[in-house]
Design an enzyme around this catalytic site. Structure first.
Site, short mmCIF file in Angstrom:
data_model
loop_
_atom_site.label_atom_id
_atom_site.label_comp_id
_atom_site.label_asym_id
_atom_site.label_seq_id
_atom_site.Cartn_x
_atom_site.Cartn_y
_atom_site.Cartn_z
CB SER A 241 48.72 33.76 31.73
OG SER A 241 47.81 34.20 30.74
CG HIS A 271 45.48 37.65 33.20
ND1 HIS A 271 44.74 37.47 32.26
CD2 HIS A 271 46.59 36.76 33.21
CE1 HIS A 271 45.32 36.70 31.47
NE2 HIS A 271 46.32 36.39 31.76
CG HIS A 318 40.47 42.86 26.80
ND1 HIS A 318 41.55 43.05 26.29
CD2 HIS A 318 40.31 41.66 27.23
CE1 HIS A 318 42.04 41.79 26.07
NE2 HIS A 318 41.36 41.06 26.80
NE ARG A 327 38.09 35.65 25.64
CZ ARG A 327 39.18 36.10 26.35
NH1 ARG A 327 40.06 35.03 26.61
NH2 ARG A 327 39.26 37.37 26.82
CG ASP A 373 37.68 36.80 33.45
OD1 ASP A 373 37.78 35.19 33.40
OD2 ASP A 373 38.57 37.36 33.33
NE ARG A 399 44.96 31.79 27.89
CZ ARG A 399 44.53 32.92 28.04
NH1 ARG A 399 45.44 33.98 28.54
NH2 ARG A 399 43.48 33.66 27.76
NE ARG A 419 68.36 43.07 29.83
CZ ARG A 419 68.31 44.28 30.45
NH1 ARG A 419 67.27 45.08 30.23
NH2 ARG A 419 68.96 44.79 31.20
N1 NMX Z 1 36.07 49.09 36.24
C1 NMX Z 1 36.60 50.34 36.69
N2 NMX Z 1 37.67 50.96 36.15
C2 NMX Z 1 37.96 50.55 34.98
C3 NMX Z 1 37.46 49.31 34.44
C4 NMX Z 1 36.42 48.47 35.14
N3 NMX Z 1 36.08 47.42 34.60
N4 NMX Z 1 38.36 49.20 33.37
C5 NMX Z 1 39.08 50.13 33.11
N5 NMX Z 1 39.16 50.92 34.25
C6 NMX Z 1 39.79 52.23 34.56
C7 NMX Z 1 41.24 51.89 34.62
O1 NMX Z 1 41.44 51.08 35.89
C8 NMX Z 1 42.06 53.16 34.55
O2 NMX Z 1 41.92 53.93 35.51
P1 NMX Z 1 42.91 54.79 35.87
O3 NMX Z 1 43.22 55.81 34.76
O4 NMX Z 1 42.46 55.76 37.12
O5 NMX Z 1 44.06 54.26 36.22
C9 NMX Z 1 41.16 53.43 33.12
O6 NMX Z 1 39.91 53.06 33.38
C10 NMX Z 1 41.64 53.39 31.88
O7 NMX Z 1 41.89 51.87 31.70
P2 NMX Z 1 41.89 51.33 30.23
O8 NMX Z 1 42.87 51.54 29.43
O9 NMX Z 1 40.48 51.16 29.81
O10 NMX Z 1 42.11 49.71 30.85
P3 NMX Z 1 43.42 49.07 30.88
O11 NMX Z 1 44.25 48.47 29.64
O12 NMX Z 1 44.47 49.87 31.60
O13 NMX Z 1 43.18 47.74 31.76
C11 NMX Z 1 41.78 45.91 32.53
C12 NMX Z 1 42.41 46.56 31.25
C13 NMX Z 1 41.07 44.64 31.92
C14 NMX Z 1 42.84 45.69 33.30
C15 NMX Z 1 40.50 46.73 33.17
O14 NMX Z 1 39.60 46.93 32.05
C16 NMX Z 1 40.15 46.25 34.27
O15 NMX Z 1 40.81 46.51 35.33
N6 NMX Z 1 39.02 45.28 34.48
C17 NMX Z 1 38.28 44.77 35.43
C18 NMX Z 1 39.15 43.75 35.91
C19 NMX Z 1 39.05 42.46 34.72
O16 NMX Z 1 37.76 42.20 34.40
N7 NMX Z 1 40.06 41.78 34.12
C20 NMX Z 1 39.79 40.55 33.48
C21 NMX Z 1 40.52 40.90 31.98
C22 NMX Z 1 40.40 39.63 31.07
N8 NMX Z 1 40.99 38.49 31.43
O17 NMX Z 1 40.56 37.42 31.88
O18 NMX Z 1 42.38 38.78 31.82
C1 MLT Z 2 43.11 36.63 28.31
O1 MLT Z 2 42.43 35.89 28.01
O2 MLT Z 2 44.20 36.60 28.60
C2 MLT Z 2 42.32 38.25 28.75
O3 MLT Z 2 41.46 38.33 28.00
C3 MLT Z 2 43.67 39.17 28.96
C4 MLT Z 2 44.09 39.80 27.57
O4 MLT Z 2 44.14 39.38 26.52
O5 MLT Z 2 45.07 40.86 28.12
#
Ligand code: NMX
Ligand code: MLT
Length: 441
Positions: A241, A271, A318, A327, A373, A399, A419
């Site tokens: 965002s 996100h 994360h 948080r 979250d 935000r 860019r």
């Molecule tokens: N549950 C299952 N699999 C996960 C999770 C999870 N909570 N977190 C990471 N993985 C998987 C991810 O999908 C990836 O799988 P693959 O190699 O098959 O594509 C692998 O683990 C490695 O991922 P990471 O490098 O640990 O995490 P990445 O930086 O790519 O992603 C998130 C970060 C936040 C997108 C990921 O942890 C996630 O999908 N979490 C659940 C959704 C979530 O809670 N999002 C909110 C984040 C905070 N916010 O408010 O924005």
């Molecule tokens: C956020 O608050 O924006 C989330 O934790 C996601 C991030 O920092 O990448």
């Protein structure tokens, strides 16, 4: 408003001069190298942005202008009778770079009260949408409808010196922040409370008034909103965002367009939408297991089932953090203080016990710990806000404080169009064979 605007401009001019000399002297210094895998994998770990408002440490979590969340709770002014920081104070800190006095915070509350009028056509735009429309879609449509009010768009169309861009961006940012609680509350009352709208209370602070317009009178809920609006406000510059708002703003799209773009990113389940997904997942788990308070063993096997279905466990993991999100901890402390026996909140704490060992055991997940979250929804449900599809709108209102403070800095520092260069896999293939180069200018 003049005082805060003047202080901001003074700080921005000083920093612009400093950045100029930093770049003159050190502009050629190399700050890192980029591996091929990084450009295919979401640019993880690549430093490519400057954002002044906050900085994220993988172990310690977020610091706003150097202050951690526990420090903010100690140092920022609170509302009379409340114990959580006022988000006005955090905004001041992010914008001006210094802790505010009580007067500064009261001044901001008054300014935002004065600027909070929302024109009728915005409500008409919301009303034009089917009631089933997701609250985040209604919210972004409303922000886009509000773009008619942009000072920046009007001044740019009339012809403006680039040195002055920051000024209408600052005004737009203030107007937008002032108006968002009214818009968000309108959507909530429209969708879930039969359109029974509640007029603003001019005696309350920004978050307290938001709680009031949503229809929650419990003083602890008002305090929860102050905490919620403070801790969700910013997470340095690279999150979807913040980065999107900055990117779109770099094309000189006005703050309404830029913020709306950023919020479309917040609406994604990886996100900000994760806050609704967490409660949806816990409600489903309770239904599937036939119990209000599942045991840690039951949660463990439910998590394994979720993973085996190829789904993520929402609220965990994360891209940068490698420890429990502070948080999350701040919200856990609020829960312990205000609702230690709430069954849903207790389930969130049991999930916190159960999930990390399972995620660790998979190996590939870099951060098995909860993010912001994982906790927020359960606190809201406690006060009766069970409509989880609305939760991301609360995140979005908060935000705005961070991404709009940053947008003011972007324009005041004269940052250019963003860019980056992209490549094709065909070029990568040639590069691997030594037949082509990959470089920027
Ligand atoms: N549950 C299952 N699999 C996960 C999770 C999870 N909570 N977190 C990471 N993985 C998987 C991810 O999908 C990836 O799988 P693959 O190699 O098959 O594509 C692998 O683990 C490695 O991922 P990471 O490098 O640990 O995490 P990445 O930086 O790519 O992603 C998130 C970060 C936040 C997108 C990921 O942890 C996630 O999908 N979490 C659940 C959704 C979530 O809670 N999002 C909110 C984040 C905070 N916010 O408010 O924005
Ligand atoms: C956020 O608050 O924006 C989330 O934790 C996601 C991030 O920092 O990448």
């Amino acid at each position: 408003m003049g005082i805060i605007k003047d202080r901001f401009k003074e700080k921005a001019d000083a920093l612009a001069t400093e950045i100029k000399s930093i770049l003159q002297e050190h502009g050629n210094k190399v700050i890192g190298e980029v591996q091929l895998s990084q450009i295919y994998q979401g640019m993880r770990g690549m430093t490519g942005l400057v954002t002044e408002t906050s900085l994220l440490d993988a172990q310690d979590g977020i610091r706003f202008r150097g202050y951690s969340i526990p420090e903010l709770k100690e140092k920022l002014p609170t509302a009379e009778g409340g114990s959580e920081p006022l988000p006005e104070g955090l905004f001041y800190l992010m914008l001006v770079g210094e802790l505010p006095s009580n007067n500064d915070v009261h001044h901001l509350t008054a300014v935002w009260q004065r600027r909070s009028h929302v024109p009728n056509h915005v409500f008409a735009s919301i009303e034009a949408l089917p009631i089933v429309t997701h609250p985040m879609t209604q919210f972004v449509v409303a922000v886009m409808a509000l773009q008619t009010e942009s000072h920046f768009a009007k001044s740019y169309a009339a012809g403006m010196n680039k040195k002055d861009y920051w000024n209408p961006v600052f005004d737009d940012s203030m107007d937008l922040i002032a108006r968002l609680p009214r818009i968000a509350a309108y959507i909530y009352r429209r969708k879930y409370k039969n359109g029974d709208h509640i007029q603003p209370n001019g005696l309350l602070d920004w978050a307290g008034n938001f709680a009031h317009m949503l229809g929650y009178t419990d003083e602890n809920f008002q305090d929860l909103m102050r905490l919620y609006m403070t801790i969700h406000a910013d997470h340095e510059g690279g999150n979807v965002s913040a980065h999107t708002t900055h990117l779109v703003g770099s094309a000189l799209s006005d703050p309404y367009l830029s913020y709306a773009a950023g919020m479309n990113g917040l609406a994604g389940p990886l996100h900000g939408l994760a806050n609704q997904e967490v409660i949806k997942w816990i409600f489903q788990m309770r239904e599937d297991l036939g119990t209000e308070c599942p045991s840690i063993e039951q949660i463990t096997s439910y998590v394994q089932q979720t993973l085996s279905e190829g789904k993520v466990v929402p609220g965990y993991g994360h891209a940068v953090l490698r420890k429990t999100d502070p948080r999350f901890t701040a919200q856990m402390e609020f829960g312990k203080k205000c609702m230690p026996d709430d069954p849903l909140v207790k389930t969130v704490w049991n999930v916190y016990e159960a999930v990390p060992p399972v995620l660790k055991s998979i190996g590939k997940i870099k951060n098995p710990w909860p993010n912001v979250d994982a906790h927020s929804g359960a606190l809201l449900v406690h006060y009766g806000m069970v409509e989880y599809e609305f939760y991301t709108v609360l995140f979005a209102v908060s935000r705005a404080l961070g991404v709009l403070a940053s947008l003011c800095w972007d324009r005041a520092l004269g940052y250019p169009l963003e860019r980056p260069k992209s490549v094709t896999t065909e070029q990568v293939r040639k590069w691997i064979k030594g037949e082509d180069e990959i470089w920027g200018e």
